[in-house]
Design a protein around this motif. Structure first.
Motif, PDB file in Angstrom:
ATOM      1  N   ASP A 230      -3.194  64.032  13.655  1.00 18.28           N
ATOM      2  CA  ASP A 230      -2.331  63.651  12.531  1.00 18.28           C
ATOM      3  C   ASP A 230      -1.545  64.854  12.023  1.00 18.28           C
ATOM      4  O   ASP A 230      -0.369  64.729  11.649  1.00 18.28           O
ATOM      5  CB  ASP A 230      -3.162  63.052  11.397  1.00 18.28           C
ATOM      6  CG  ASP A 230      -3.699  61.673  11.730  1.00 18.28           C
ATOM      7  OD1 ASP A 230      -3.079  60.989  12.571  1.00 18.28           O
ATOM      8  OD2 ASP A 230      -4.738  61.285  11.176  1.00 18.28           O
ATOM      9  N   ASP A 231      -2.195  66.013  11.971  1.00 16.80           N
ATOM     10  CA  ASP A 231      -1.512  67.242  11.538  1.00 16.80           C
ATOM     11  C   ASP A 231      -0.352  67.567  12.472  1.00 16.80           C
ATOM     12  O   ASP A 231       0.737  67.946  12.028  1.00 16.80           O
ATOM     13  CB  ASP A 231      -2.486  68.422  11.513  1.00 16.80           C
ATOM     14  CG  ASP A 231      -3.477  68.335  10.356  1.00 16.80           C
ATOM     15  OD1 ASP A 231      -3.216  67.543   9.422  1.00 16.80           O
ATOM     16  OD2 ASP A 231      -4.493  69.049  10.387  1.00 16.80           O
TER      17      ASP A 231
ATOM     18  N   ARG B  58       7.127  65.665  12.857  1.00 21.61           N
ATOM     19  CA  ARG B  58       8.028  64.896  11.986  1.00 21.61           C
ATOM     20  C   ARG B  58       8.877  65.832  11.126  1.00 21.61           C
ATOM     21  O   ARG B  58      10.086  65.663  11.015  1.00 21.61           O
ATOM     22  CB  ARG B  58       7.191  63.957  11.116  1.00 21.61           C
ATOM     23  CG  ARG B  58       7.971  63.158  10.103  1.00 21.61           C
ATOM     24  CD  ARG B  58       7.006  62.377   9.206  1.00 21.61           C
ATOM     25  NE  ARG B  58       7.707  61.742   8.123  1.00 21.61           N
ATOM     26  CZ  ARG B  58       8.345  60.582   8.215  1.00 21.61           C
ATOM     27  NH1 ARG B  58       8.369  59.923   9.356  1.00 21.61           N
ATOM     28  NH2 ARG B  58       8.965  60.063   7.177  1.00 21.61           N
ATOM     29  N   GLU B  59       8.235  66.827  10.521  1.00 29.13           N
ATOM     30  CA  GLU B  59       8.954  67.767   9.659  1.00 29.13           C
ATOM     31  C   GLU B  59       9.984  68.568  10.452  1.00 29.13           C
ATOM     32  O   GLU B  59      11.112  68.780   9.998  1.00 29.13           O
ATOM     33  CB  GLU B  59       7.975  68.713   8.958  1.00 29.13           C
ATOM     34  CG  GLU B  59       7.125  68.047   7.889  1.00 29.13           C
ATOM     35  CD  GLU B  59       7.962  67.419   6.787  1.00 29.13           C
ATOM     36  OE1 GLU B  59       8.941  68.056   6.338  1.00 29.13           O
ATOM     37  OE2 GLU B  59       7.659  66.287   6.373  1.00 29.13           O
TER      38      GLU B  59
ATOM     39  N   LYS C 174       1.271  65.462  14.403  1.00 26.40           N
ATOM     40  CA  LYS C 174       2.314  64.448  14.247  1.00 26.40           C
ATOM     41  C   LYS C 174       3.170  64.729  13.009  1.00 26.40           C
ATOM     42  O   LYS C 174       4.397  64.605  13.042  1.00 26.40           O
ATOM     43  CB  LYS C 174       1.677  63.058  14.154  1.00 26.40           C
ATOM     44  CG  LYS C 174       2.679  61.931  14.200  1.00 26.40           C
ATOM     45  CD  LYS C 174       1.993  60.580  14.302  1.00 26.40           C
ATOM     46  CE  LYS C 174       3.031  59.479  14.386  1.00 26.40           C
ATOM     47  NZ  LYS C 174       2.414  58.140  14.499  1.00 26.40           N
ATOM     48  N   GLN C 175       2.521  65.124  11.912  1.00 23.72           N
ATOM     49  CA  GLN C 175       3.253  65.439  10.678  1.00 23.72           C
ATOM     50  C   GLN C 175       4.125  66.672  10.871  1.00 23.72           C
ATOM     51  O   GLN C 175       5.264  66.725  10.387  1.00 23.72           O
ATOM     52  CB  GLN C 175       2.269  65.657   9.525  1.00 23.72           C
ATOM     53  CG  GLN C 175       2.926  65.882   8.179  1.00 23.72           C
ATOM     54  CD  GLN C 175       3.805  64.715   7.721  1.00 23.72           C
ATOM     55  OE1 GLN C 175       3.536  63.554   8.059  1.00 23.72           O
ATOM     56  NE2 GLN C 175       4.863  65.010   6.996  1.00 23.72           N
TER      57      GLN C 175
ATOM     58  N   THR D   5       7.962  59.218  16.918  1.00 21.95           N
ATOM     59  CA  THR D   5       7.944  59.317  15.461  1.00 21.95           C
ATOM     60  C   THR D   5       8.979  58.418  14.797  1.00 21.95           C
ATOM     61  O   THR D   5       8.733  57.869  13.718  1.00 21.95           O
ATOM     62  CB  THR D   5       8.184  60.784  15.040  1.00 21.95           C
ATOM     63  OG1 THR D   5       7.346  61.635  15.815  1.00 21.95           O
ATOM     64  CG2 THR D   5       7.893  60.999  13.570  1.00 21.95           C
TER      65      THR D   5
END
Length: 202
Positions: free
Chosen positions: A5-6, A12-13, A8-9, A50
């Motif tokens: 999850d980290d 995304r950023e 993926k985030q 994403t």
């Protein structure tokens, strides 16, 4: 959150920052998903994992920017003074000052909003609930103060205000994407004062 999850985030950023800069530097139409991926340092597949489309990337870029703008408004709104028209002029002046920092990005946002192929995951210009609520609050206060007719169709006025705000970006488009916040604010002031003639109690 787990490591996945980290990651993926973080992806995304990176994608949002890269897309924001590319949309502003070269324009929305000229920016490709491949270019966004290269600028972000991720694979094309990671972008599509994403986001469903380039339009969705733009929508999220604008949503991210607006969170910064409305955090500023949360600080400023309690200190707005003057008539209903004055308050509305101030609100739009702050918007112009903010958006002209990346005027090509906002022009892309307006253009994408009128695309016949806009997908359901995209929040087009004009559907910003924070702006709608802010304008309605000002008009409601105007009614309480006796400056605005109680029978005014506020939604029509809000729609016209949003349309005028977007229309004034033609000034930036006609100057090669160079936005002059003061010039656009002055145009908006005149439009608001004209509308104020119609909302005054009779």
């Amino acid at each position: 959150m787990g490591v996945r999850d980290d990651q993926k985030q973080a992806t995304r950023e990176k994608v949002l920052v890269a897309a924001r800069d590319l949309f502003n530097d070269v324009g929305y139409e000229e920016t490709t998903i491949r270019a966004i991926a290269e600028r972000a340092g991720v694979s094309v597949g990671s972008v599509f994992t994403t986001f469903a489309s380039k339009a969705e990337v733009l929508s999220h870029v604008m949503e991210h920017r607006l969170s910064d703008l409305y955090a500023e408004f949360d600080r400023v709104i309690p200190f707005l003074r003057g008539s209903t028209a004055d308050r509305l002029c101030s609100i739009f002046a702050i918007h112009y000052e903010f958006e002209t920092r990346r005027v090509k990005l906002f022009l892309a946002h307006i253009a994408a909003s009128y695309s016949p192929s806009v997908d359901p995951s995209v929040t087009p210009y004009g559907r910003n609930e924070r702006l709608t609520d802010m304008l309605r609050d000002v008009l409601d206060e105007g009614v309480r103060r006796g400056e605005v007719r109680a029978d005014l169709d506020q939604q029509v006025v809000i729609d016209v205000l949003k349309a005028a705000y977007a229309w004034n970006y033609r000034i930036a488009a006609n100057s090669g994407g160079q936005g002059d916040a003061l010039v656009m604010s002055a145009a908006m002031d005149r439009q608001i004062l004209s509308l104020a003639e119609g909302w005054r109690p009779r």
